[in-house]
Design a protein around this motif. Structure first.
Motif, PDB file in Angstrom:
ATOM      1  N   LEU A 269       0.824  -1.209   0.000  1.00  0.00           N
ATOM      2  CA  LEU A 269       0.000   0.000   0.000  1.00  0.00           C
ATOM      3  C   LEU A 269       0.856   1.256   0.000  1.00  0.00           C
ATOM      4  O   LEU A 269       0.521   2.246  -0.649  1.00  0.00           O
ATOM      5  CB  LEU A 269      -0.917   0.007   1.225  1.00  0.00           C
TER       6      LEU A 269
ATOM      7  N   ARG B  93       2.113   2.335  -3.368  1.00  0.00           N
ATOM      8  CA  ARG B  93       1.115   2.793  -4.330  1.00  0.00           C
ATOM      9  C   ARG B  93       1.204   4.304  -4.516  1.00  0.00           C
ATOM     10  O   ARG B  93       1.419   5.042  -3.557  1.00  0.00           O
ATOM     11  CB  ARG B  93      -0.277   2.408  -3.827  1.00  0.00           C
TER      12      ARG B  93
ATOM     13  N   PRO C 262       0.244   8.085  -4.718  1.00  0.00           N
ATOM     14  CA  PRO C 262      -0.800   8.855  -4.049  1.00  0.00           C
ATOM     15  C   PRO C 262      -1.881   9.220  -5.057  1.00  0.00           C
ATOM     16  O   PRO C 262      -1.586   9.596  -6.184  1.00  0.00           O
ATOM     17  CB  PRO C 262      -0.076  10.104  -3.551  1.00  0.00           C
ATOM     18  N   GLY C 263      -3.123   9.082  -4.654  1.00  0.00           N
ATOM     19  CA  GLY C 263      -4.234   9.450  -5.529  1.00  0.00           C
ATOM     20  C   GLY C 263      -4.588   8.380  -6.531  1.00  0.00           C
ATOM     21  O   GLY C 263      -5.400   8.592  -7.416  1.00  0.00           O
TER      22      GLY C 263
ATOM     23  N   HIS D  21      -8.797   3.434  -5.771  1.00  0.00           N
ATOM     24  CA  HIS D  21      -9.079   2.064  -5.367  1.00  0.00           C
ATOM     25  C   HIS D  21      -8.479   1.029  -6.300  1.00  0.00           C
ATOM     26  O   HIS D  21      -8.788  -0.133  -6.215  1.00  0.00           O
ATOM     27  CB  HIS D  21     -10.599   1.849  -5.281  1.00  0.00           C
TER      28      HIS D  21
ATOM     29  N   ARG E 255      -6.270  -1.694  -7.749  1.00  0.00           N
ATOM     30  CA  ARG E 255      -5.461  -2.709  -7.078  1.00  0.00           C
ATOM     31  C   ARG E 255      -4.258  -3.037  -7.936  1.00  0.00           C
ATOM     32  O   ARG E 255      -4.386  -3.389  -9.097  1.00  0.00           O
ATOM     33  CB  ARG E 255      -6.265  -3.988  -6.866  1.00  0.00           C
TER      34      ARG E 255
END
Lengths: 254, 68
Positions: free
Chosen positions: B50, B53, B55-56, B59, B61
């Motif tokens: 996570l 990942r 930013p922004g 959702h 995956r």
């Protein structure tokens, strides 16, 4: 304006929400870890070195200090799993299926410990590692019930459907629990009767019984710790799209 | 309460029951360590995935978040 008093205390609602559960249990973890470590190491040293050997069984009796607590928790853990499954089916609380899933591998591991230590105790005591008697066979069924609940979670990609199917299996399997408890009374068996009964005084001498209580307490603490850790990991997985989990992953490294 | 064995050797052998007793405790220790370690490692893996990942990214995956 009259203020209405909430029916349930605030902590109950926090415990029911994934985020609330996560933040509420964070401070519990070091205490549970310390308690399990102290009790399990203390109890094991006491049981292995300082408790007297059994008059009939000799030193193989020292296996009792892990065999009985693990069997205890394997059974108690099944209640935890089945009750969590029932709550999930009836009230659809978000966390209950998470708790049920978290309890399955933990229960399976404890059942495996009780089966393996039982076999290792059986060899010097009965002359055999394994007998197909009622107590041992019903414990093996318990192990397979736990494995079934784990397998159902792998069989479904949909978490909700997996939860429902696993909960039904867990509830049906509850029928096995009284059979395990009563197996030593109902059938002729090699397995000795229960050492600890809630209604009677223990049949063991206090010098043997006290370390057993310490080990049972230690296993209870470890059970709670691992159950909470499993639930927290599952929450992170299921809530990975939510803002608070992403923030948590970015901010804290612990 | 006193130590029940005359020597460390007697403690290891336990009157012939040593292998059974020590194997029981060793197996239990290994399973308990695995029980504690596996959720900790899983949580660390999930957090690391996570944190990597963008930013922004919302959702979406990414591949490394998919785990059993």
């Amino acid at each position: 304006m009259a203020r209405t008093r909430p029916i349930m205390p605030a902590w109950f609602h926090r415990l029911g929400s994934p985020k609330g559960f996560y933040s509420m249990t964070t401070p519990w973890l070091p205490w549970l870890a310390a308690a399990s470590l102290v009790l399990l190491i203390g109890g094991a040293v006491w049981g292995l070195g300082f408790a007297p050997a059994d008059a009939k069984q000799g030193n193989s009796f020292r296996i009792i200090y892990i065999h009985v607590p693990s069997a205890f928790l394997a059974l108690a853990g099944y209640y935890v799993m089945a009750v969590a499954g029932a709550i999930g089916l009836i009230w659809r609380m978000k966390l209950s299926f998470v708790a049920m899933k978290a309890a399955a591998p933990l229960g399976a591991a404890l059942t495996l410990i009780s089966l393996v230590t039982g076999a290792l105790w059986g060899k010097p005591t009965w002359g055999t590692y394994w007998v197909w008697d009622a107590r041992i066979t019903s414990m093996l069924v318990l192990f397979f019930l736990y494995l079934g609940v784990i397998a159902l979670h792998y069989a479904y990609t949909n978490g909700e459907a997996a939860g429902k199917a696993a909960a039904v299996l867990a509830l049906v399997g509850t029928a096995n629990i009284p059979i395990i408890y009563k197996s030593v009374d109902w059938w002729y068996t090699l397995h000795q009767p229960a050492t600890i009964k809630l209604t009677e005084a223990p049949s063991m001498h206090p010098s043997m019984f006290q370390p057993l209580l310490v080990m049972i307490a230690g296993f209870y603490c470890l059970y709670a710790l691992v159950l909470i850790l499993n639930i927290r990991a599952e929450i992170l997985h299921r809530e990975r799209g939510s803002h608070w989990v992403v923030e948590l992953a970015r901010s804290r490294r612990s | 309460m006193s130590f029940q064995f005359d020597s460390l050797t007697a403690f290891y052998t336990m009157g012939g029951h040593g292998p059974f007793v020590w194997l029981s405790y060793l197996f239990t220790l290994m399973v308990l360590v695995w029980l504690v370690a596996s959720p900790l490692l899983r949580a660390r893996r999930l957090r690391a995935a996570l944190a990597r990942r963008r930013p922004g990214a919302g959702h979406h995956r990414s591949a490394e978040e998919k785990e059993s």
